[in-house]
Design an enzyme around this catalytic site. Sequence first.
Site, PDB file in Angstrom:
ATOM      1  N   ALA A 107      48.320  42.491  33.770  1.00 48.72           N
ATOM      2  CA  ALA A 107      47.174  41.625  33.499  1.00 48.72           C
ATOM      3  C   ALA A 107      47.596  40.194  33.766  1.00 48.72           C
ATOM      4  O   ALA A 107      48.594  39.716  33.206  1.00 48.72           O
ATOM      5  CB  ALA A 107      46.703  41.778  32.058  1.00 48.72           C
TER       6      ALA A 107
ATOM      7  N   LEU B 123      46.072  36.107  35.585  1.00 42.46           N
ATOM      8  CA  LEU B 123      44.932  35.329  36.064  1.00 42.46           C
ATOM      9  C   LEU B 123      44.603  35.721  37.501  1.00 42.46           C
ATOM     10  O   LEU B 123      43.440  35.934  37.848  1.00 42.46           O
ATOM     11  CB  LEU B 123      45.247  33.832  35.962  1.00 42.46           C
ATOM     12  CG  LEU B 123      44.228  32.854  36.540  1.00 42.46           C
ATOM     13  CD1 LEU B 123      42.862  33.010  35.879  1.00 42.46           C
ATOM     14  CD2 LEU B 123      44.732  31.407  36.385  1.00 42.46           C
ATOM     15  N   TYR B 124      45.626  35.818  38.329  1.00 44.94           N
ATOM     16  CA  TYR B 124      45.421  36.195  39.729  1.00 44.94           C
ATOM     17  C   TYR B 124      46.733  36.673  40.322  1.00 44.94           C
ATOM     18  O   TYR B 124      47.818  36.404  39.789  1.00 44.94           O
ATOM     19  CB  TYR B 124      44.886  35.017  40.550  1.00 44.94           C
ATOM     20  CG  TYR B 124      45.880  33.873  40.700  1.00 44.94           C
ATOM     21  CD1 TYR B 124      46.653  33.728  41.845  1.00 44.94           C
ATOM     22  CD2 TYR B 124      46.036  32.930  39.682  1.00 44.94           C
ATOM     23  CE1 TYR B 124      47.562  32.687  41.974  1.00 44.94           C
ATOM     24  CE2 TYR B 124      46.935  31.888  39.801  1.00 44.94           C
ATOM     25  CZ  TYR B 124      47.694  31.766  40.941  1.00 44.94           C
ATOM     26  OH  TYR B 124      48.604  30.744  41.058  1.00 44.94           O
TER      27      TYR B 124
ATOM     28  N   GLY C 207      48.694  36.231  43.893  1.00 43.40           N
ATOM     29  CA  GLY C 207      48.642  35.397  45.087  1.00 43.40           C
ATOM     30  C   GLY C 207      48.169  36.186  46.299  1.00 43.40           C
ATOM     31  O   GLY C 207      48.612  37.309  46.533  1.00 43.40           O
ATOM     32  N   LYS C 208      47.267  35.593  47.059  1.00 42.74           N
ATOM     33  CA  LYS C 208      46.635  36.332  48.164  1.00 42.74           C
ATOM     34  C   LYS C 208      47.612  36.686  49.283  1.00 42.74           C
ATOM     35  O   LYS C 208      47.284  37.496  50.155  1.00 42.74           O
ATOM     36  CB  LYS C 208      45.471  35.514  48.720  1.00 42.74           C
ATOM     37  CG  LYS C 208      45.873  34.162  49.286  1.00 42.74           C
ATOM     38  CD  LYS C 208      44.657  33.362  49.711  1.00 42.74           C
ATOM     39  CE  LYS C 208      45.050  31.989  50.260  1.00 42.74           C
ATOM     40  NZ  LYS C 208      43.866  31.182  50.634  1.00 42.74           N
TER      41      LYS C 208
ATOM     42  N   HIS D 277      43.089  34.936  31.094  1.00 47.92           N
ATOM     43  CA  HIS D 277      44.314  34.140  31.231  1.00 47.92           C
ATOM     44  C   HIS D 277      45.546  34.846  30.668  1.00 47.92           C
ATOM     45  O   HIS D 277      46.648  34.297  30.717  1.00 47.92           O
ATOM     46  CB  HIS D 277      44.110  32.793  30.521  1.00 47.92           C
ATOM     47  CG  HIS D 277      45.045  31.717  30.940  1.00 47.92           C
ATOM     48  ND1 HIS D 277      46.032  31.228  30.113  1.00 47.92           N
ATOM     49  CD2 HIS D 277      45.146  31.038  32.108  1.00 47.92           C
ATOM     50  CE1 HIS D 277      46.706  30.277  30.740  1.00 47.92           C
ATOM     51  NE2 HIS D 277      46.202  30.145  31.952  1.00 47.92           N
TER      52      HIS D 277
ATOM     53  N   LYS E 178      48.827  37.151  30.332  1.00 47.42           N
ATOM     54  CA  LYS E 178      49.885  37.586  31.242  1.00 47.42           C
ATOM     55  C   LYS E 178      50.654  38.720  30.575  1.00 47.42           C
ATOM     56  O   LYS E 178      51.529  38.489  29.730  1.00 47.42           O
ATOM     57  CB  LYS E 178      50.837  36.448  31.601  1.00 47.42           C
ATOM     58  CG  LYS E 178      50.292  35.488  32.655  1.00 47.42           C
ATOM     59  CD  LYS E 178      49.346  34.475  32.109  1.00 47.42           C
ATOM     60  CE  LYS E 178      48.918  33.479  33.180  1.00 47.42           C
ATOM     61  NZ  LYS E 178      48.036  32.428  32.701  1.00 47.42           N
TER      62      LYS E 178
ATOM     63  N   ASP F 258      55.974  51.559  31.789  1.00 50.15           N
ATOM     64  CA  ASP F 258      56.311  52.652  30.877  1.00 50.15           C
ATOM     65  C   ASP F 258      56.335  52.132  29.439  1.00 50.15           C
ATOM     66  O   ASP F 258      55.296  51.815  28.894  1.00 50.15           O
ATOM     67  CB  ASP F 258      57.632  53.311  31.272  1.00 50.15           C
ATOM     68  CG  ASP F 258      57.496  54.130  32.558  1.00 50.15           C
ATOM     69  OD1 ASP F 258      56.355  54.494  32.925  1.00 50.15           O
ATOM     70  OD2 ASP F 258      58.522  54.393  33.213  1.00 50.15           O
TER      71      ASP F 258
END
Length: 486
Positions: free
Chosen positions: A58, A60-61, A63-64, A148, A150, A155
Site C-alpha cells: 500500500a 501513494l503511488y 513510479g511510472k 497516503h 505506506k 508473508d
Amino acid sequence: MATATLHPGIRKLMRQLDDLAPRFFLKQGQIDILKGPDEFYTMLKQKISSAKKRVFLATLYVGKTEHELIDVLRTALRNNPDLKVYLLIDALRGTREAPDPSSASLMAKLVAEFGDRVEVKLFHTPNLRGMKKAMIPTRLNEGWGLQHMKLYGFDDEIILSGANLSHDYFTNRQDRYYLFRSADITNYYKKIYDAVGSLSYALSTDDSPSGFHLSWPLTNPAPQPTKRALKFVKVATEILTPLIRSSLSDTPADIGLEDASTVTVVYPVSQFTPLLSPNASTEAPAIQHLLDVLKTDRFSWTFTAGYFNIHPDYRRKLLSSDPREGMIITAAPEANSFYKSAGISGYLPPAYTLLANDFVKEVSRRQKSDKIHLLEWQNGVLNQPGGWTYHAKGIWICPPQFDSSEEKPCVTVIGSSNFTRRSHALDLESNVIVFTRDEELRSKMYDEIHHLRQFTREMNEENFKSDDRRVGWGVKAALAVLGGML
C-alpha cells in the site's frame, strides 16, 4: 528501562493507548531499522522474491518508470504459483498522467499477465466529487485527500515507512524504514489493507489509450465515494472503526512487559478522517497523549518531518515542553522535493521557511533556545549531481537520565504521517508507536537519529535574515489560504 523503573509518564501513556488502539507484544530481534533508500530498495526486492504466499503493498503511488520493481514482482509470481500480489495506491495520484504512462498503466501489465493472482486497488477520496472534481485540474486535485499509507507486507513480515515506491525513494530521498518480523502485526495490517481495498476501485486492462480501466466491484460493501459519499462514509465507518480502536483485555501493556521475553510493545494508530463519521481515528489522540508526556519531566525528544508545517496542536506542545534537549529536523529548501518547482508548488519551500522562522522566533521568545533546536537537513541540491531530498518523519522520546551520554530513545513513532493539518483531516495515514526496553533496539534508534543528523545544521534567527531566505507576500498569502492542504 526495566518495568519496575518505567517513568510514570511513560506508564500513563501506555495505559492511555491501551484504551485507544490495538497492541502487540514483541520479543528481541523482531524489529530491524533500515537507514537509507538503497538498503530499503534492496530489502524490498529480497522480501518480494522470497515471499511464498502473499505480497501486499500500500503506497501513494508506484513510479511510472519502476520497471525493475514490476519485473521483481513478475519473477516472484512466475517462480511461485501459490503467490498472490495485492497493490493499493491512490486513484488521483496513480492516474494523474493518463492516458500517458502512469502508475496504473504500469501495474495493469501485471494484471494482464497474471489475472486474479494480482489485485490492484485505487482508493478515491469521498471529498472530491461532482462539479468540484470536474473543474479542478489533475495537478491540484490531490489537495482534497489521498491514500497516503505506506505498508509493505511479505508473508509474515512488514516494512512500515514514509517512503513511496519510486526511483528517488530508492536512491536519493532520505526516509525511515522499520521491518517488523511479526505475523500478528503483518496480519493486522493486511486487515487494514483489505478494509481500505474493499472501499476502492479495481484496476483492469483494456484497449483504451491509457491501457487500463477502473471499476467499482459488486462485492464492495459501499457505494462509490464519488456518487453517494454519505452512504460510503457510513459503511466505511462500520468497517474501519472496530479495526483501529482498542479491543484489549484488562491486562495493561506495562504489566505485560514484566514477562522477561517481552521487550517491546507496538500500538498501530491510524488517521482515517475522510472515512469516519464519527471520527474514531487514533493517530491524532495518540500523538496528543504522547506529546503531553513531555511536560511531565525533562525528557529529551526528537521530532522530524520533511515538510515543516507541524499541526498547531503539536507545535504548542513541543514549545511548552521543558526538555533536556528538544530537536526538530526538517528539510532545507534545497532538500525539499518542491525546490524551484514550476507552478504553485514552487511556493512550498519558502512557505516552510516562513513557518520554520516563526518557530525559531517563538523558541527564542520563550527563552528556550538552549533547549529546543531546529536543524535543517541538506545533502547537496535537488536536481544537481549528488543532490538528495529529505522525507523522514517521526518522533523519538528519551527518558530523563542523569548522564546525557546514556540517553537512548525508548519510544518512537514510525509511519506515513507528516503530522500536519492535512494528515489529520484529508489523507489516510497509519503509524505505529513503539515502546521498548530492548537495549539493542534502543541503540539502533539512537544510531538512526545520528544518521539523520549527519547532514544537518542548526538554524537561528540570523540564518533566516539572509537574502536567500526572504519570503514575499505572495507566499504568505498562499500559506494563509492553502495551509490546511499542505
